[in-house]
Design an enzyme around this catalytic site. Structure first.
Site, mmCIF file in Angstrom:
data_model
loop_
_atom_site.group_PDB
_atom_site.id
_atom_site.type_symbol
_atom_site.label_atom_id
_atom_site.label_comp_id
_atom_site.label_asym_id
_atom_site.label_seq_id
_atom_site.Cartn_x
_atom_site.Cartn_y
_atom_site.Cartn_z
ATOM 1 N N ARG A 73 -10.564 -21.959 7.075
ATOM 2 C CA ARG A 73 -9.279 -21.576 7.660
ATOM 3 C C ARG A 73 -9.549 -21.024 9.065
ATOM 4 N NH1 ARG A 73 -5.816 -17.057 4.468
ATOM 5 N NH2 ARG A 73 -7.660 -15.800 4.970
ATOM 6 N N ILE A 116 0.845 -1.204 0.000
ATOM 7 C CA ILE A 116 0.000 0.000 0.000
ATOM 8 C C ILE A 116 0.876 1.248 0.000
ATOM 9 C CG2 ILE A 116 -1.911 1.187 1.155
ATOM 10 C CD1 ILE A 116 -2.536 -1.538 2.540
ATOM 11 N N GLY A 132 -9.838 -18.931 12.228
ATOM 12 C CA GLY A 132 -9.807 -17.483 12.449
ATOM 13 C C GLY A 132 -10.555 -16.668 11.406
ATOM 14 N N PHE A 139 2.565 3.497 7.723
ATOM 15 C CA PHE A 139 2.227 2.159 7.229
ATOM 16 C C PHE A 139 3.026 1.069 7.921
ATOM 17 C CE2 PHE A 139 1.530 4.724 3.270
ATOM 18 C CZ PHE A 139 0.218 4.373 3.017
ATOM 19 N N TYR A 180 -2.870 -9.309 15.978
ATOM 20 C CA TYR A 180 -2.686 -8.314 14.908
ATOM 21 C C TYR A 180 -3.698 -7.174 15.069
ATOM 22 C CZ TYR A 180 -3.375 -5.993 10.483
ATOM 23 O OH TYR A 180 -3.563 -5.019 9.541
HETATM 24 C C1 WQD Z 1 -10.154 -13.461 1.754
HETATM 25 C C2 WQD Z 1 -11.166 -14.589 1.615
HETATM 26 C C3 WQD Z 1 -10.579 -16.556 2.856
HETATM 27 C C4 WQD Z 1 -6.959 -17.476 0.544
HETATM 28 C C5 WQD Z 1 -6.678 -9.949 5.132
HETATM 29 C C6 WQD Z 1 -5.298 -9.930 5.759
HETATM 30 C C7 WQD Z 1 -5.336 -9.521 7.178
HETATM 31 C C8 WQD Z 1 -6.080 -8.243 7.386
HETATM 32 C C9 WQD Z 1 -7.366 -8.196 6.639
HETATM 33 C C10 WQD Z 1 -4.084 -6.938 6.883
HETATM 34 C C11 WQD Z 1 -11.460 -15.315 2.929
HETATM 35 C C12 WQD Z 1 -10.557 -16.834 1.365
HETATM 36 C C13 WQD Z 1 -8.119 -16.894 1.038
HETATM 37 C C14 WQD Z 1 -7.046 -18.724 -0.127
HETATM 38 C C15 WQD Z 1 -9.434 -18.691 0.224
HETATM 39 N N1 WQD Z 1 -5.360 -7.071 7.038
HETATM 40 N N2 WQD Z 1 -9.334 -17.505 0.880
HETATM 41 N N3 WQD Z 1 -8.285 -19.287 -0.263
HETATM 42 O O1 WQD Z 1 -8.759 -13.070 5.520
HETATM 43 O O2 WQD Z 1 -9.832 -10.881 4.886
HETATM 44 O O3 WQD Z 1 -7.430 -11.012 5.682
HETATM 45 O O4 WQD Z 1 -7.270 -8.695 5.333
HETATM 46 O O5 WQD Z 1 -3.383 -6.144 6.580
HETATM 47 O O6 WQD Z 1 -4.046 -9.445 7.661
HETATM 48 O O7 WQD Z 1 -4.703 -11.198 5.665
HETATM 49 O O8 WQD Z 1 -8.106 -11.810 3.393
HETATM 50 O O9 WQD Z 1 -7.298 -12.524 1.173
HETATM 51 O O10 WQD Z 1 -6.636 -13.876 3.214
HETATM 52 O O11 WQD Z 1 -8.996 -13.943 2.413
HETATM 53 O O12 WQD Z 1 -10.523 -19.272 0.057
HETATM 54 O O13 WQD Z 1 -6.048 -19.307 -0.564
HETATM 55 O O14 WQD Z 1 -10.609 -15.577 0.739
HETATM 56 O O15 WQD Z 1 -11.091 -17.640 3.553
HETATM 57 O O16 WQD Z 1 -12.811 -15.658 2.910
HETATM 58 P P1 WQD Z 1 -8.617 -11.726 4.917
HETATM 59 P P2 WQD Z 1 -7.656 -13.045 2.517
#
Ligand code: WQD
Length: 344
Positions: A296, A14, A298, A84, A152
């Protein structure tokens, strides 16, 4: 002469896009980055895209007051800071909470102290939609309670609280931006997201499958209480997010308190994992094979912003849709199959 802005973590995903937007708007920038999870190459490319505009780079750590003093002393007076720098992996934060509190919270504390020393009390802080925890009512509004469920998010909320206390203590001007899910890349394909190792996040995983670097996408759960059973997130184009930082800074310089100003930065239109897969296939013509696997740990079913406050206060709304997020993320991936490590 343009305003001078210190950007911590400016070489990250970002940060690098925001640096480019601000340089193009005529700001003079100082980037402080320790390159722990980023590459100096990102800043070379920002410089190249911005032409001759000014960008000073200080290699250093936000936890180190001497590094901060060096960064502040690059110019006569820093007019504002965008912070950031920090760690951002949820799973890692569960395994290493002390490291997260040190880098994210202590780093912000040391930065704020340096800002006071250098008489700069204007800051835009990177917070997160995960501050809302596991919400049940949507869309998410900024006045809803924060309820962070992992270290986090807890560190981000702690820094929000620190900045709120500073606003009560003196003439601080603080904007806290709660980012939803930034994706995509600059349309040139020169800068983008460069995860180390196997990507945690959905978007870079999809682009690596498209490129043949990974075989198939694992969809984490199809038994969520959502229309197609997969998780819903509010994805936004990283260039829209970068633009939000420019308008947030302008607001801080021009508008009188009350501060802090806390804003969601999202589109308000959540998309499921399968909608993203379909959207990517439609805009690139490449099919993404996937398997549905276990949820997954969490993950929450749904996160979706109410973006109204940012629109009313900053006049900011996202301008780019899913097709552009996919197209630009794919352009970046194709041009840089190994990220910045492939050289120029
Ligand atoms: C999105 C969706 C997964 C990977 C991120 C950052 C976190 C925070 C917020 C940081 C979910 C699904 C993912 C894959 C999948 N901000 N998925 N297969 O979980 O919202 O978190 O944003 O700065 O740190 O990690 O984003 O892109 O990991 O997941 O099905 O291989 O995609 O379950 O529903 P998330 P994500």
């Amino acid at each position: 002469m343009g305003r001078r802005v210190l950007i911590t973590g400016g070489a990250g995903f970002i940060g690098s896009h925001t640096c480019l937007v601000l340089l193009e708007q005529g700001y003079e920038l100082i980037v402080l980055d320790n390159f722990d999870n980023s590459s100096p190459e990102a800043l070379h490319r920002v410089q190249e895209l911005a032409g001759s505009k000014q960008l000073a780079v200080v290699k250093g750590d936000v936890r180190n007051p001497d590094d901060l003093d060096r960064a502040f002393q690059t110019v006569d007076q820093v007019d504002g800071v965008i912070h950031f720098a920090g760690l951002k992996a949820v799973g890692e934060s569960v395994a290493e909470p002390l490291r997260y509190w040190d880098v994210n919270v202590n780093g912000s504390r040391v930065l704020a102290a340096a800002m006071e020393r250098h008489d700069c009390r204007t800051i835009v802080f990177s917070s997160t939609s995960t501050a809302y925890g596991e919400p049940e009512t949507f869309p998410l509004r900024e006045d809803m309670a924060t309820a962070p469920v992992h270290p986090y998010a807890q560190t981000k909320v702690a820094v929000e609280q620190l900045l709120t206390a500073l606003c009560s203590s003196g003439p601080w001007r603080v904007a806290t931006l709660r980012y939803f899910n930034p994706v995509g890349a600059h349309p040139s394909g020169r800068i983008g997201e460069d995860p180390l190792g196997i990507p945690n996040n959905l978007f870079p995983f999809i682009t690596q499958v498209a490129a043949g670097r990974r075989e198939r996408l694992n969809v984490f759960g199809q038994d969520y209480p959502t229309p197609d059973g997969t998780g819903i997130r509010d994805y936004l184009h990283v260039m829209d997010l970068a633009d939000a930082h420019g308008v947030a800074l302008e607001h801080l310089w021009e508008q009188e308190p009350p501060y802090p100003l806390t804003l969601n930065i999202g589109t308000g239109r959540g998309l499921s994992v399968l909608e993203v897969v379909k959207g990517f296939e439609a805009s690139t013509g490449i099919s993404i094979p996937y398997d549905v696997v276990e949820r997954r740990a969490g993950d929450v079913p749904r996160l979706e912003a109410c973006p109204q406050k940012a629109k009313e206060i900053l006049g900011w709304s996202p301008r780019r849709g899913l097709a552009e997020m996919c197209r630009d993320g794919w352009t970046w991936q194709q041009a840089n199959p190994m990220g910045y490590r492939g050289g120029t």
